[in-house]
Design a protein around this motif. Sequence first.
Motif, short mmCIF file in Angstrom:
data_model
loop_
_atom_site.label_atom_id
_atom_site.label_comp_id
_atom_site.label_asym_id
_atom_site.label_seq_id
_atom_site.Cartn_x
_atom_site.Cartn_y
_atom_site.Cartn_z
N VAL A 137 -43.03 -22.29 58.68
CA VAL A 137 -44.38 -22.74 58.78
C VAL A 137 -44.61 -22.97 60.05
O VAL A 137 -45.55 -22.54 60.91
N VAL A 139 -49.46 -30.02 52.43
CA VAL A 139 -48.40 -29.03 52.22
C VAL A 139 -48.63 -27.57 52.64
O VAL A 139 -49.71 -27.21 52.17
N TYR A 140 -48.05 -27.13 53.35
CA TYR A 140 -48.20 -25.59 53.96
C TYR A 140 -47.02 -24.64 53.47
O TYR A 140 -45.93 -25.14 53.39
N ARG A 141 -47.56 -23.53 53.26
CA ARG A 141 -46.47 -22.45 52.71
C ARG A 141 -46.77 -21.01 53.54
O ARG A 141 -47.94 -20.63 53.65
N VAL A 173 -41.86 -23.80 52.96
CA VAL A 173 -42.72 -24.74 52.59
C VAL A 173 -42.55 -26.00 53.36
O VAL A 173 -41.48 -26.56 53.49
N TYR A 190 -43.75 -29.89 53.74
CA TYR A 190 -44.60 -31.04 53.38
C TYR A 190 -44.76 -31.96 54.35
O TYR A 190 -43.49 -32.61 54.93
N ASN A 223 -46.09 -30.40 43.01
CA ASN A 223 -46.05 -29.40 44.08
C ASN A 223 -44.62 -28.79 44.36
O ASN A 223 -44.65 -27.72 44.72
N ALA A 240 -43.88 -24.71 43.54
CA ALA A 240 -43.59 -23.79 44.79
C ALA A 240 -42.11 -23.15 44.13
O ALA A 240 -42.12 -22.06 44.46
N PHE A 274 -38.17 -25.80 50.82
CA PHE A 274 -39.35 -26.71 50.88
C PHE A 274 -38.62 -28.00 51.48
O PHE A 274 -38.05 -28.69 51.02
#
Length: 298
Positions: free
Chosen positions: A32, A224-226, A235, A237, A259, A263, A276
């Motif tokens: 990310v 949260v970005y993916r 991912v 958090y 979440n 994912a 993650f």
Amino acid sequence: MLNRIKGWRERGWHEVDAAAYAQAWQRFGGSVATHPLVIAQLADLAEIPVRYLAWEEQGELKAAIPTWGRYLALSKDVLKRAGKKGLFDLGNAELILPAATDAQVPLRHAGRYLSELNQGRFANLKPQVESLAMARTPEDLSKKFRYNQRRELRLLEEAGGQVRPVTDFSSAELAAMYCDLFQRRWTFPATGAERMAEVLERLRELLIGSVLFLDGAPIAIQLVYRVEAPEWISVEYVNGGVDPETKAFSPGSVLSFLNTQSAWEDARARNKPLRFSFGRSDREYKDRWCNPVPVFQV
């Protein structure tokens, strides 16, 4: 003197444009915090130009990196020196730089929380004292733990709770909910609160997850970005906020369950490993969800 130092640091590298860096990321992968959109948008927000560098051997691209001076781009140190500390929040994000798996390219720009995936891709990596918390697979969580999470979700829904996707809301609405719930949970403002709505709008297409509601009011939200790389899904958090008055329902834990499970389902549907990250392994609750993984620095 400064030019000599820069010359040493960039020896073997040459400058390329943002499009060439994006192509390298799409080819070799990343995380990310190194994604072309994230780099471009947050550097633009900070008004600090990015110098993209590439490494080639016999005319073949082996690696590319985004830089701010002697640091990797988006460095907190550079933001602080520019008087822009806390402009945006990516937490202590895992850094995976785009490079061929066996490139062994010398990396001389300062950076922290460099992923173990960079080993073999880059030389000069030094083990870091801290570790990152990486979400366990669903099977790596005990049956009792998973049962309890599902039970807490059921109790919340029976009490009138709702689960709504972040896509239901505008960036301004998400920012308002996040900053309010973060302030309530921690009793101090969220990092980047002043520009949060703008940051979320800039990174909108990467936002995933849900928001928990009770009696029509938001009670838990996570940032949260993916991003999807060729060989894995990354991912991040960043942080979250909850209404402490609803702690009887464990909304933060319920949301982490929702979440992370979502994912994992997405990654497995695409037949890709999931990374993650919960950021630095620095809180007890992360031990319940994650395994510590080593990271490196330059």
